[in-house]
Motif scaffolding. Sequence first.
Motif, short mmCIF file in Angstrom:
data_model
loop_
_atom_site.label_atom_id
_atom_site.label_comp_id
_atom_site.label_asym_id
_atom_site.label_seq_id
_atom_site.Cartn_x
_atom_site.Cartn_y
_atom_site.Cartn_z
N LYS A 226 107.35 29.43 39.86
CA LYS A 226 107.73 29.12 38.85
C LYS A 226 108.65 28.01 37.96
CE LYS A 226 110.37 33.66 40.44
NZ LYS A 226 111.27 33.88 41.39
N ALA A 227 108.37 26.78 39.52
CA ALA A 227 108.75 25.32 39.05
C ALA A 227 107.98 25.16 37.72
CB ALA A 227 108.61 24.70 39.72
N ASN B 246 117.37 37.79 38.75
CA ASN B 246 116.99 37.34 37.77
C ASN B 246 117.19 37.95 36.80
OD1 ASN B 246 115.61 35.54 39.08
ND2 ASN B 246 113.99 36.84 40.28
N ASP B 247 117.67 39.47 36.63
CA ASP B 247 118.54 40.76 35.45
C ASP B 247 119.51 39.42 34.57
OD1 ASP B 247 118.93 41.82 33.27
OD2 ASP B 247 119.04 43.50 34.03
N ARG C 175 102.92 41.38 39.80
CA ARG C 175 102.55 40.76 40.94
C ARG C 175 103.65 39.49 41.22
NH1 ARG C 175 101.70 35.26 40.64
NH2 ARG C 175 100.67 34.10 38.76
N GLU C 176 104.43 39.78 42.15
CA GLU C 176 105.71 38.78 42.73
C GLU C 176 104.65 37.04 42.46
OE1 GLU C 176 108.32 39.31 43.48
OE2 GLU C 176 107.43 41.64 43.62
N VAL C 177 106.09 36.86 41.84
CA VAL C 177 105.27 35.20 41.36
C VAL C 177 106.26 34.06 42.30
CG1 VAL C 177 106.15 33.30 39.53
CG2 VAL C 177 105.71 35.80 38.98
N THR C 178 105.23 33.64 42.58
CA THR C 178 105.96 32.04 43.74
C THR C 178 106.85 31.46 43.59
OG1 THR C 178 104.28 30.43 43.55
CG2 THR C 178 103.80 32.32 44.92
N PRO D 79 104.62 33.17 34.58
CA PRO D 79 103.66 32.78 35.23
C PRO D 79 102.76 34.23 34.69
CG PRO D 79 105.19 32.12 36.54
CD PRO D 79 106.07 32.78 35.85
N ALA D 80 103.76 35.35 34.79
CA ALA D 80 102.61 36.14 35.15
C ALA D 80 102.96 37.64 33.91
CB ALA D 80 103.15 36.95 36.45
#
Length: 896
Positions: free
Chosen positions: A403-404, A860-861, A396-399, A240-241
């Motif tokens: 993600k969904a 997330n890694d 930026r942070e992804v919500t 998303p980013a």
Amino acid sequence: MRTYSPMIAGLLLLLFAAFGCTKSEHFITDASYRARVEADFKTKREAFADSSLFAIFQTEMTTPEREAMEFLYAYMPIGDVADYDGAFYLRNVRAAFTARREMPWGQQIPEDIFRHFVLPIRVNNENLDESRTVFFEELKDRVRGLSLREAVLEVNHWCHEKVIYTPSDARTSSPLASVCTAYGRCGEESTFTVAALRAVGIPARQVYTPRWAHTDDNHAWVEAWVDGRWYFFGACEPEPALNLAWFNAPAYRGMLMHTKVFGYYDGPEDVMERTACYTEINVIDNYAPTGHTTITVKGTDGKPVADALVEFQLYNYAEFFTVARKQTDADGKASLTAGKGDMLVWVSKDGRYGFHKVTFGKDDAVTIALDHTPGDTATVEMDIVPPVEGAIPPEREVTDAEKAENTRRMLAEDSIRNAYVATFYTDTLSAALAKVLGMSNADELRKIMPKTRGNHQEVEHFLREADQTNRLPDALRLLNSISEKDLRDTPADVLLDHLNNTPQIPESLIDRPDATLFAKYVVNPRVWNEYLTPYKQFFAERIDTSLATAARRNPQALVEWVKIHIALRNDLNPQYISIMPTGVWRARMADTYSRNIFFVAVARSLGIPARIELMTGKVQYYNHGWQDVNFEADHQTNAPQGMLTASYSPTPSLDNPKYYSHFTIARLRDDAQMRTLDFESQGGVGDTWQDLLRAPSSLRLDCGNYVLVTGTRMASGKVLARLTFFSIHEGQTTNVPLVMRADTTDISVIGSIDPEAKFDNETGSKVSILSTTGRGYFIIGILGARQEPTNHALRDIARLKADFEGWNRGIVLLFKDKASLDGFDRKEFGPLPSTITWGTDADGSVTRMIAEAMKLRNTNDLPIFIIADTFGRVVFVSQGYTIGLGEQMMQVVRKL
């Protein structure tokens, strides 16, 4: 020369003439840069004896079109001039101008960014195709109403709809071939994605880490220019980013990231090398903390040595691989900026060499003396430490909602791609084709046809044509001689050329007919790693009869002809992109590798068995035995040879070291540069110590000097390396010790988890880890769906299926949600250990538990693997991209 249908070409030229750029202003507005391009174009044009290769410049063009064309021709490598017609490039120039005019961001792109990162067709070393016009038509309406940032993300979703990651050989498929196949390795995915972005006028470039420092392998991805700066992302792996990919953590541990920019580029990045075709830039500062080291090379007299070669080498795949080359200046100095880890720096000049381990971020200045010559014997041990762990923050942070939605879209894209893949050949279709061709047994077609993927119509056409001329058995032998990638992208006309225009081996060269020799080294169109092209009829029609007769009688006549008529111009093809054999004939010049391929291709066109020997890269022809070819020598002789064996003491953790995993052998040439011998190309069969070097087995090597490199990679990424210098003498057997250095530290407890923690099994029931694995040690893995590091880990585990089953302990592998588990295709990885239990960690509790226990900063890694026991004591942890994970875990297992 690659040409296209005259009618299509004419229509496209009229289309672009009508709607292309019609303004008379300069494409290159900087007068000094324009003068540089004009001078370089003139020099390039004068290098070619055949002026017809530049005939396109007689076509009417606007001023911007002509300047753009001159820019492309000024810096394209030899093969791009000789292998493709000028109308192809003019269509691409006009298509690029159309995209700039029609896309809303077109006028935002600075001139130099457009010139270097939108206009060029070539991305890396792929064969060129019409993808720009094809992709523009498919993408233009999809991205037209978006911002530039949104368009980059959307194009990557489209790319995922077309192509996913699957390993393959080193040859890079064209963008359209990747779409046709529906998969590709990272270098092909990134080539395809860059081509797609450029097609809609978005500046893009392929970024490579030539080798990772903390694990074996390399990687390629994409950077796109958005609103004044470059952002990275995984090709065909939409997020998303921007600045968000599975490799955020591995890239932070990288030591070198680079990209080759078409032409003479004068941007803000650190320039590593300028050539006649590209400017190589170092972009490591965008990814990792760095250090700068200056190397000073001195002779045995203590004085600085100018123009010495300085090679910066990373340990990877059990060799020291050169990731950057520099020449020293008048003061004997060369420098590099790299990630804060260790490299081996190897310097050489005039047959002398020296080397030193350098730690970037610590060693600001290092002096290396040219105090060795090939033939010196020594054993050197060193610990190679990679950069520390960390992660690059996303833009930026992804919500969670983003993600969904991204996951939902990727699943939809999977279904679109899978619907296309469902049209490929199956066993049933293969059997039906066998029946049509009158084959009593369909097994051979069942083996061949599913591998053709989207190219099945071409291969089917080839087989039907062969059947019409009663050449079906010969056609099948030809298909069995080429690679899987060749089956996926070779047109029928290429295959038919080699089937129908290959003469028999002259009787004067062989003692008796040899079907295998004929199939592998005469009919076979594959020489090295080049894209397959038709050339046998071409050479049959053009080679002088007297030369053909002389060469068939004694192939040395062809060697002498090549020495006289084909000029060696490595400077005009510095990337060594394979030139088509017909292109070498037209250009009458080539780089070293393309000249070698050309010689073999012409020889085979005359019925002369010829090859490039896979292990050493030597060119050879067959005349009552294989004869070495040396284009630089006045007289041809086969190199004298000796034998090599190695002694090794097996251990419980490693009983049989493997080439490219634990050891390699490099030739230390007379110019004091190392070249690793290649056993990987032999299909992974017979590439272990027992097969190659344990007496009575032995390797037959040319006499000379060599280096045996061994390395033990630890879970932290550190390598315990050893270099053994030795010599091979004629008629003698040399034995060297193969030593795998060991970490003398015993296995220790490095953390603690709750073995009664629960996860959801495949039926959705909550079960505990311990109730699933039973008492004793076990493995837990947290996997990332459709992520390359997870795919690599599963392939590593599949390769050691028997070892894990022999251990007979439980392995629990968890996805983050049921949709990821349900969408996982286990067949893609081959047989996996039967001791695996699959499930999900839907609430993230197991992942959080492991992360907290092992102090992992980024959950997330993925993947994350641990080995623990009944009491929850953890003795091994691995996170993220790790090649050889299965072997690392088995090394720990064998010590338990």
